[in-house]
Design an enzyme around this catalytic site. Structure first.
Site, mmCIF file in Angstrom:
data_model
loop_
_atom_site.group_PDB
_atom_site.id
_atom_site.type_symbol
_atom_site.label_atom_id
_atom_site.label_comp_id
_atom_site.label_asym_id
_atom_site.label_seq_id
_atom_site.Cartn_x
_atom_site.Cartn_y
_atom_site.Cartn_z
ATOM 1 N N TYR A 445 30.734 -0.483 91.997
ATOM 2 C CA TYR A 445 31.110 0.840 91.502
ATOM 3 C C TYR A 445 31.174 0.838 89.982
ATOM 4 O O TYR A 445 31.320 -0.208 89.351
ATOM 5 C CB TYR A 445 32.454 1.286 92.089
ATOM 6 C CG TYR A 445 33.659 0.612 91.475
ATOM 7 C CD1 TYR A 445 34.420 1.249 90.491
ATOM 8 C CD2 TYR A 445 34.051 -0.670 91.856
ATOM 9 C CE1 TYR A 445 35.521 0.640 89.911
ATOM 10 C CE2 TYR A 445 35.155 -1.290 91.300
ATOM 11 C CZ TYR A 445 35.883 -0.630 90.325
ATOM 12 O OH TYR A 445 36.968 -1.247 89.758
ATOM 13 N N CYS A 446 31.047 2.037 89.397
ATOM 14 C CA CYS A 446 31.235 2.211 87.957
ATOM 15 C C CYS A 446 32.285 3.296 87.767
ATOM 16 O O CYS A 446 33.181 3.446 88.597
ATOM 17 C CB CYS A 446 29.926 2.533 87.256
ATOM 18 S SG CYS A 446 29.157 4.071 87.767
ATOM 19 N N SER A 447 32.199 4.072 86.720
ATOM 20 C CA SER A 447 33.278 5.011 86.400
ATOM 21 C C SER A 447 33.438 6.124 87.424
ATOM 22 O O SER A 447 34.550 6.583 87.682
ATOM 23 C CB SER A 447 33.057 5.619 85.015
ATOM 24 O OG SER A 447 31.798 6.251 84.964
ATOM 25 N N ARG A 449 30.813 6.441 90.318
ATOM 26 C CA ARG A 449 29.907 6.320 91.466
ATOM 27 C C ARG A 449 29.908 4.951 92.110
ATOM 28 O O ARG A 449 30.160 3.950 91.465
ATOM 29 C CB ARG A 449 28.476 6.686 91.061
ATOM 30 C CG ARG A 449 28.034 6.239 89.701
ATOM 31 C CD ARG A 449 26.623 6.732 89.377
ATOM 32 N NE ARG A 449 26.523 7.315 88.055
ATOM 33 C CZ ARG A 449 25.392 7.690 87.486
ATOM 34 N NH1 ARG A 449 24.263 7.514 88.092
ATOM 35 N NH2 ARG A 449 25.395 8.242 86.303
ATOM 36 N N VAL A 489 36.880 6.768 92.319
ATOM 37 C CA VAL A 489 35.876 5.939 92.984
ATOM 38 C C VAL A 489 36.395 4.543 93.347
ATOM 39 O O VAL A 489 36.027 3.993 94.393
ATOM 40 C CB VAL A 489 34.598 5.839 92.103
ATOM 41 C CG1 VAL A 489 34.900 5.148 90.791
ATOM 42 C CG2 VAL A 489 33.490 5.108 92.849
#
Length: 500
Positions: A445-447, A449, A489
Site C-alpha cells: 500500500y501507499c498513501s 491505494r 488504506v
C-alpha cells in the site's frame, strides 16, 4: 512503470514526515508572528525543531526510500541508505571535488574556481532530494541483493544484514564517481528547465499545476515536484516557504513569489473538488444517490480538510477522463491566477484547510485570503461545469454507472458495525474481487491505494472490488491492480495481511 510506481510509494515514507515540520513551524509562527522565535522561547523551540526536518530532506529521502523499497522493511536497509548518503556527501562536496581536480588552494584564482565548482557545476547543490533518492535506491538494492548472503566462517560476523551497509558504501563510491562526471550536465539541464519555467511566470506556474495533475494517475508527479518544491536546483518553493524567516533573511524566499507553485492548489483542493463532488452527487441516478453519497462526501471532506484528493479524483478519473482533463486544466488556471495576484500560501503535506491555517502567520505568506475568494469561484466553476458536462455527455460518474457495471455489489462501505469491522469487510470484498488469496501474487500500500499483482487477471471482478466502497481502480498493466481506498488504506491493508 511498475518500478517507478514502487518508487512513488516509497517516497511517501519521507514525505509523510513533512506535515510535522509544517505543524511545528506553523504553530511557532502563530505564537510569535513578528519575532519568529526571537521574543518567545517556546516559539523558537518549535521553529528550530521544524527547521531541523526541512534542513535534512535529502537524508530523509535516502533513509525512507531505502526502507520503503526493501523486501521486508528492515532497519538495515534504512542504515544502508544513510551510509550511501554519507559517502556521497563526503566525496562530492565542493572541497573534495576541488581536491580531486587538483586545485591549488594557494593559487590566486582558487576562490573563483571554487565558486565555479560550487555554483556552475552544481556541487554546492549535490545534496538534494534527487540525490537522496539515488542514495535510497542504492541502499535498497544493496539490502535486497545481499541481506541473506553468507560469508566464510572467518567473516561470518559480517554476513547477511550486517553486510548490506558495507556493500552500499562500496557501491556508492562507484556511483559518486559516476556522478562526479554526469552531475554537472544534469544539474545544468535541470537549471535550464527550471529557469525556463520561472521565466514564464504565471504561465509556468500554470503548466506546473496542469502537469502535476496529469501525472497523478501514473504516480510520477513526484519527479516534477522534486524540481520545483525541493532544493534540487535552488528553487525549493515548498522548503523555502516553510523555512519562513530563515529563508527570508537568507534571501532564499521572496514574499509574493515563493509559494507560487503551491498556492493555486488551495482553491482547487479546498473548494473546486468538493464542488465537483456536489455536481456528481446531484447528477447521480435517484436509486444510486445514497451509494454515491458516501464515497463523494468522504472524498470531499478529505480534500477540503487535508488536501488528499485521490479518493475524489479516482472516482471520476477513469469513468470520465474528459472531466479529469478539465480538472487538470482548471488546476493550471488556478496556479496561474494565484501567481498573477501574488497571493501565496504553502503546505507541508497538501493544500487542505489544516495546512492553509498553519501557513497564515508564516512571514513568507502574502495575501492568502485571496485564495479563499478564488476558492469560492472555483467551487461554482467546478459545480456548474462538471454538472453540464456530465448531463450533456452522459458521463458515467459515481452513481451514474450502468447497472451491469455494478451488478452483484454489496455495499461494504456502508456496512454497519465498528470501523474495524468495516475495514475487515472491505478487505474481504477486495480479496474476493481480486480472485481470492490464491490469485494474489503480492500486495502493498501507499498513501491512498493498495497495489496488487495478480496471477490471472481474468479472475479479477472490478464490480465486486468497487462494492467495497473504494474510489476506483487503476490497472497499469495486465497483472497489476491498484485499489484506491483513501486515507484509511493502511487499516484495510492490515486486515488483508491478517488473511494472508
Amino acid at each position: 512503470m511498475k518500478n517507478l510506481q514502487k518508487l512513488g510509494k516509497a517516497m511517501m515514507q519521507p514525505v509523510a514526515v513533512l506535515p510535522i515540520a509544517a505543524l511545528l513551524l506553523g504553530i511557532g509562527y502563530w505564537i510569535d508572528p513578528t519575532g519568529w522565535g526571537a521574543t518567545n522561547k517556546f516559539a523558537a523551540i518549535l521553529i528550530k525543531s521544524g527547521d531541523a526536518i526541512l534542513s535534512n530532506i535529502p537524508i530523509l529521502f535516502a533513509v525512507g526510500i531505502a526502507y520503503g523499497l526493501s523486501k521486508d522493511n528492515n532497519g538495515a536497509a534504512a542504515l544502508s541508505g544513510l551510509v550511501s548518503f554519507l559517502v556521497l556527501r563526503s566525496l562530492l562536496n565542493p572541497d573534495t571535488v576541488a581536491m580531486l581536480k587538483g586545485l591549488d588552494a594557494a593559487a590566486a584564482d582558487y576562490a573563483d574556481k571554487m565558486a565555479y565548482i560550487s555554483n556552475e557545476l552544481g556541487f554546492a547543490k549535490v545534496e538534494n532530494a534527487l540525490t537522496g533518492i539515488i542514495c535510497g535506491l542504492v541502499g535498497a538494492f544493496s539490502y535486497n541483493k545481499f541481506y541473506d548472503k553468507k560469508l566464510p566462517d572467518a567473516l561470518a560476523f559480517f554476513s547477511g544484514r550486517r553486510m548490506t551497509p558495507i556493500v552500499a558504501s562500496l557501491i556508492m563510491i562507484v556511483v559518486s564517481l559516476v556522478l562526479f562526471f554526469i552531475w554537472p550536465p544534469v544539474f545544468s539541464a535541470l537549471v535550464s528547465f527550471g529557469n525556463w519555467m520561472i521565466d514564464l511566470g504565471a504561465l509556468g506556474a500554470g503548466l506546473f499545476g496542469f502537469f502535476n495533475r496529469l501525472l497523478i494517475p501514473f504516480g510520477l508527479h513526484h519527479a516534477l515536484n522534486s524540481v520545483f518544491w525541493f532544493d534540487t536546483i535552488g528553487i525549493g518553493d515548498l522548503t523555502n516557504f516553510l523555512a519562513g524567516a530563515k529563508a527570508l533573511e537568507a534571501g532564499a524566499a521572496v514574499k509574493g513569489v515563493t509559494g507560487m507553485y503551491q498556492a493555486g492548489f488551495f482553491p482547487i483542493m479546498m473548494f473546486g473538488l468538493p464542488g465537483a463532488a456536489l455536481a456528481m452527487y446531484k447528477t447521480a441516478k435517484p436509486e444510486k444517490k445514497q451509494a454515491a453519497y458516501g464515497i463523494l462526501l468522504a472524498g470531499a471532506i478529505a480534500s477540503f480538510v487535508t488536501g488528499v484528493t485521490e479518493p475524489l479524483e479516482f472516482s471520476f478519473m477513469f469513468l470520465a477522463p474528459a472531466l479529469y482533463f478539465v480538472h487538470a486544466l482548471l488546476t493550471g488556471v488556478s496556479l496561474a491566477v494565484a501567481t498573477l495576484l501574488k497571493s501565496t500560501a504553502g503546505f507541508g503535506f497538501s493544500a487542505g484547510a489544516i495546512d492553509f491555517l498553519l501557513s497564515l502567520k508564516n512571514p513568507v505568506a502574502n495575501r492568502p485570503w485571496l485564495l479563499m475568494v478564488m476558492g469560492l469561484v472555483a467551487f461554482a466553476v467546478y459545480f456548474f461545469l462538471f454538472r453540464f458536462m456530465i448531463v450533456k455527455h452522459d458521463l458515467k460518474t459515481p452513481g451514474r454507472e450502468d447497472d451491469a457495471e455494478v451488478a452483484g455489489t454489496t455495499t461494504a462501505a456502508s456496512a454497519g458495525g465498528s470501523k474495524k469491522e468495516k475495514f475487515a469487510k472491505q478487505a474481504d470484498t477486495i480479496i474476493a474481487g481480486l480472485g481470492g488469496l490464491n490469485n494474489i501474487e503480492s500486495f502493498d500500500y501507499c498513501s491512498t491505494r493498495i497495489r496488487t499483482t495478480v496471477k490471472d487477471p481474468s479472475k479479477v471482478n472490478d464490480a465486486q472490488i468497487k462494492s467495497a466502497g473504494v474510489a476506483g481502480l487503476v490497472k497499469p498493466d495486465k497483472t497489476s491492480v491498484q485499489v484506491i481506498v483513501g486515507p484509511q488504506v493502511q487499516f484495510v491493508y492490515d486486515e488483508m495481511m491478517k488473511r494472508k
